[in-house]
Design an enzyme around this catalytic site. Sequence first.
Site, PDB file in Angstrom:
ATOM      1  N   ASP A 110       6.230  -3.362   4.859  1.00  0.00           N
ATOM      2  CA  ASP A 110       6.105  -1.909   5.020  1.00  0.00           C
ATOM      3  C   ASP A 110       4.908  -1.197   5.483  1.00  0.00           C
ATOM      4  OD1 ASP A 110       6.870   0.562   3.735  1.00  0.00           O
ATOM      5  OD2 ASP A 110       6.106   0.064   1.485  1.00  0.00           O
TER       6      ASP A 110
ATOM      7  N   ASP B 268      -4.516  -8.462   8.142  1.00  0.00           N
ATOM      8  CA  ASP B 268      -5.684  -7.336   8.739  1.00  0.00           C
ATOM      9  C   ASP B 268      -5.944  -7.548  10.050  1.00  0.00           C
ATOM     10  OD1 ASP B 268      -6.358 -10.040   7.827  1.00  0.00           O
ATOM     11  OD2 ASP B 268      -8.347  -9.493   7.150  1.00  0.00           O
TER      12      ASP B 268
ATOM     13  N   TYR C 134       7.395  -5.831  -4.975  1.00  0.00           N
ATOM     14  CA  TYR C 134       8.373  -4.998  -5.281  1.00  0.00           C
ATOM     15  C   TYR C 134       9.138  -5.334  -6.385  1.00  0.00           C
ATOM     16  CZ  TYR C 134       6.634  -2.621  -1.101  1.00  0.00           C
ATOM     17  OH  TYR C 134       6.088  -1.799  -0.207  1.00  0.00           O
TER      18      TYR C 134
ATOM     19  N   LYS D  57      -1.355 -13.398   4.405  1.00  0.00           N
ATOM     20  CA  LYS D  57      -2.726 -13.521   4.082  1.00  0.00           C
ATOM     21  C   LYS D  57      -2.867 -14.852   3.231  1.00  0.00           C
ATOM     22  CE  LYS D  57      -6.631 -11.191   3.405  1.00  0.00           C
ATOM     23  NZ  LYS D  57      -7.670 -10.796   4.494  1.00  0.00           N
TER      24      LYS D  57
END
Length: 345
Positions: free
Chosen positions: A232, A208, A127, A174
């Site tokens: 988000d 995931d 961001y 991740k």
Amino acid sequence: MPVVTYRVTLIPGDGIGPELADAAVTVLEATGIAFVWERVEAGEAMLERHGTPLPDEVLESIRRNRVALKGPITTPVGGGFRSVNVTLRQALDLYANLRPARSIPGVDSRYQDVDLVIVRENTEDLYGGIEHMVGTDAAESIKIITRHASMRIARYAFEYAVKNGRRKVTAVHKANIMKLSDGLFLECCRTVAQDYEGRVEFEDRIVDNMCMQLVQKPELYDVLVLPNLYGDIVSDLAAGLVGGLGVAPGANIGTQAAVFEPVHGSAPKYAGMDIADPTALILSGALMLRHLGEVDAADRVEGATRGVISDGTARPRDLGGTAGTREFARVIADRVAGATVPAAG
Ligand code: NAD
């Protein structure tokens, strides 16, 4: 006894924002608490008038009052100006984005017992808006993860867990692929977790896998701490588990100021139609009351909102009812104020 008056910056936003802001103000004022609303505007209309979508007076007002209630603001896709929401969070260093997702009895959803709290890092990751074209046929976006921001968001998540009697914090990442950036985030969460051993459980999940687990067995999870982008996405997923974006509140918290706003956006297709669901902004207002130390009033607003929906007295369209935005807010406000609420016809 002196009567406390709270000065609060009110940013109605655009799209469905202004009508939701009116609804939330109606309900918050029904608590009997005295508010002075300092109304300021941000977004596309300000770009035309002031040459910027985020005039200085908005930031100055929040810095002065230290607390703001905010409706959603549209961000153009592709070109146009940078997100006002992201700029606001970064300019005021509102580093913790808190998004509770709790089932409301009677709301149609796959589960009835979801009680999750998403703690999203709010200042960095992808961001930062650091991106550029590489030649004409490739683009590069830079993901920033720092030890400072990761340590403080992990600390925030554990402190939240302790103060609110929550049992577990799950770090989501991740780090199997982004070994350095997400690896650093995970390392910081593990370091902070050591200080809470014996008080708050800690575990981590790859993002995931986390999404699949949340869809299948959300009851296994409690407080989740995530870098900005995963936060988000996963908070929208969590909203979907409890009845949708219309009921998902949020708070952006920093050391100097806090801005309370729903998870959802400006839903332009519903703007001005008096059909949008104000629940998320009303519940964001309850988070604001809690932040101000007005615990009893916060409980009343949350109890009345959840109660009106659960017992079916009134429901907006996204929850299967027919109540307009204003009517729904009025029914909740009456219950907050202790008035008798006639059943909706
Ligand atoms: P959105 O949240 O506005 O809408 C997604 C879906 O949910 C739509 O079907 C919408 O109609 C519905 N919805 C959302 N809130 C609702 C409510 N209160 N009552 C009933 N239905 C509701 O998301 P989007 O369409 O991706 O974004 C629209 C604009 O909002 C974009 O410009 C986006 O950048 C902006 N946005 C702003 C914020 C913010 O201000 N914090 C957050 C997210 C998106």
